[in-house]
Scaffold this active site. Structure first.
Site, mmCIF file in Angstrom:
data_model
loop_
_atom_site.group_PDB
_atom_site.id
_atom_site.type_symbol
_atom_site.label_atom_id
_atom_site.label_comp_id
_atom_site.label_asym_id
_atom_site.label_seq_id
_atom_site.Cartn_x
_atom_site.Cartn_y
_atom_site.Cartn_z
ATOM 1 C CB SER A 192 2.039 10.428 10.890
ATOM 2 O OG SER A 192 2.090 9.703 9.678
ATOM 3 C CB SER A 193 7.048 8.914 8.784
ATOM 4 O OG SER A 193 6.254 7.879 8.223
ATOM 5 N NE ARG A 229 -5.169 7.803 10.984
ATOM 6 C CZ ARG A 229 -4.822 6.887 10.088
ATOM 7 N NH1 ARG A 229 -5.719 6.426 9.229
ATOM 8 N NH2 ARG A 229 -3.579 6.432 10.044
ATOM 9 N NE ARG A 274 6.173 6.810 0.829
ATOM 10 C CZ ARG A 274 5.410 6.467 1.875
ATOM 11 N NH1 ARG A 274 4.428 5.598 1.703
ATOM 12 N NH2 ARG A 274 5.638 6.973 3.076
ATOM 13 C CD GLU A 301 0.897 0.098 9.772
ATOM 14 O OE1 GLU A 301 0.047 -0.696 10.210
ATOM 15 O OE2 GLU A 301 0.645 1.297 9.544
ATOM 16 N NE ARG A 339 -3.295 0.143 13.978
ATOM 17 C CZ ARG A 339 -2.646 0.172 12.826
ATOM 18 N NH1 ARG A 339 -1.317 0.218 12.809
ATOM 19 N NH2 ARG A 339 -3.327 0.148 11.688
ATOM 20 N NE ARG A 383 -1.199 -3.033 9.321
ATOM 21 C CZ ARG A 383 -0.707 -3.522 8.201
ATOM 22 N NH1 ARG A 383 -0.741 -4.833 7.991
ATOM 23 N NH2 ARG A 383 -0.215 -2.739 7.272
ATOM 24 C CE LYS A 420 -1.037 2.037 3.607
ATOM 25 N NZ LYS A 420 -1.454 2.440 4.972
ATOM 26 C CB SER A 421 3.801 2.228 2.039
ATOM 27 O OG SER A 421 3.204 2.017 3.296
#
Length: 438
Positions: free
Chosen positions: A172-173, A126, A30, A319, A350, A394, A25-26
């Protein structure tokens, strides 16, 4: 996939499987952004098809991109130069952090129209305020009524001044990647400096830089071993023909299955030089007792039947926290996982969610300010006992790992796993039944 309850299959012995997993997904999202910002059409081979990537495709189409399917591939054409519509546009981010954080800068350079962003109720909680503040500093007018959260509107003039900006990316990065990905189209590029607590998931920023470089951008990072300053120069992009790697974070629960059952799982096409944090994944699995063996067709992870308790900083592989916590609950000794405090602000809190659900099975998990402490205890599920998903993919994967050794677990709203892995339950069940050989 049935949106109702899923009974996690118990393993009757060591699992043996050879699996081909869907694309990352990442990397897919991108690549979609870089293709949209390129000077010429691109072809994405093997992209993930899931809710998060479908939301990204839909958003880029709203911004004028032409995206068509070609078998399992996606052909992406950037918007034509004369697509200067000024009619207001709307982007639905769902609960996809990559769409929420990557697309605002893209909207600013691709659209002269106001672009309204909104999404699922959880997405409104978020963190995105640091990104919006940075974009304002770089010359992008944004209306968020001072909330620093969804919903917001990007009033992009079709160009962005760019330059230097400082932000706190400890949430978050993706807050950094959301600026870097579009930076080649900024008039002055960008220099992004992080100030604050450590940035989680730094390998994802490295992924962004490597993919930008591969598409022709000039990039750099300062601050080894954990960079805090990144630069991308203005310039032209050309993604071209690009192949998406398998999603190694989605491999996590399958590799944990080998550890939990003392079996062997081979992930086909595991990349030898990955854009993802493969070294961190294999290090933690090895410390927990697995043997990781690369081969000509992929990576094989073999468990001994004994799971070691460990202390590990999961900041670079957050993750995997939930499936690893499930494995740790079945280990021979206690474990402590740190570096994942930011996951309280992901699809759900989480740390609170996994603590509640494992302890409901008789476990002993304690929340820490920045992680979890796990003390193994005998687990037991009453027939049909619910392991709540909290609309978090997750959590479904964590339940699956526990279910291997704890029969009776059922997951309500299992369809939420379709966020990144629509075929997860089918492939998992096939693996447990010994039918997943390729």
């Amino acid at each position: 996939m049935d949106s109702g309850r899923w009974r996690c299959p118990a393993a009757e012995g060591p699992v043996r499987a050879r699996l081909r997993l869907p694309g990352s997904k990442s990397i897919t999202n991108r690549a979609l952004v870089l293709a949209a910002l390129s000077d010429s059409p691109s072809l994405l081979r093997g992209p993930l098809r899931a809710r998060d990537t479908s939301l990204a495709v839909a958003a880029l189409r709203v911004l004028g991109c032409s995206i068509s399917e070609s078998g399992t591939d996606l052909a992406v054409c950037p918007p034509p130069d004369d697509s200067g519509s000024v009619a207001p546009l709307t982007v639905d981010v769902g609960n996809a952090g990559t769409v929420m954080r990557f697309l605002p800068a893209v909207a600013a350079v691709l659209s002269a129209a106001p672009v309204a962003f909104d999404g699922d109720p959880r997405a409104r909680e978020r963190p995105v305020g640091a990104l919006l503040g940075a974009l304002r500093t770089l010359g992008v007018p944004i209306d968020d009524d001072g909330r620093g959260a969804l919903p917001f509107t990007v009033h992009g003039p079709g160009s962005v001044r760019g330059g230097a900006v400082t932000l706190d990316a400890s949430g978050s990065s993706q807050l950094v990647s959301g600026l870097l990905l579009a930076a080649p189209r900024f008039d002055r590029g960008v220099e992004v400096r992080h100030e604050g607590p450590p940035v989680p998931s730094l390998p994802h920023i490295e992924m962004t830089l490597r993919m930008l470089h591969g598409a022709g951008a000039e990039v750099s990072a300062d601050g080894s071993p954990r960079p805090s300053l990144w630069r991308v120069r203005a310039g032209r992009l050309r993604l071209g023909d690009f192949t998406v790697e398998p999603d190694l974070s989605n491999a996590g629960p399958f590799l944990a299955a080998a550890l939990v059952t003392g079996g062997a799982v081979t992930v086909l096409d595991w990349p030898a030089d990955s854009l993802q944090a493969s070294a961190g994944i294999l290090d933690v699995l090895t410390r927990m007792g697995a043997v990781c063996t690369p081969g000509p067709d992929g990576l094989t992870v073999t468990g001994s039947g004994v799971i070691n308790g460990i202390e590990a900083d999961l900041r670079d592989i957050p993750e995997l926290c939930l499936p690893l916590t499930s494995a740790a609950a079945l280990a021979s000794g206690p474990s402590v996982f740190t570096g994942v405090g930011h996951t309280r602000a992901q699809e759900t809190d989480r740390l609170a969610a996994i603590t509640k659900e494992i302890n409901a099975l008789g476990g002993d998990v304690t929340e820490l300010p920045d992680g979890l402490s796990v003390r193994p205890r005998p687990l037991h599920a009453s027939p049909g006992q619910a392991f709540e998903s909290y609309d978090d993919h997750r959590m479904v994967m964590a339940a699956a790992v526990l279910g291997l050794a704890t029969g009776g677990i059922e997951v309500p709203n299992v369809a939420t796993v379709g966020k990144t892995f629509p075929d997860f339950t089918a492939l998992w069940s096939s693996m447990v039944r010994g039918e997943s050989g390729t």
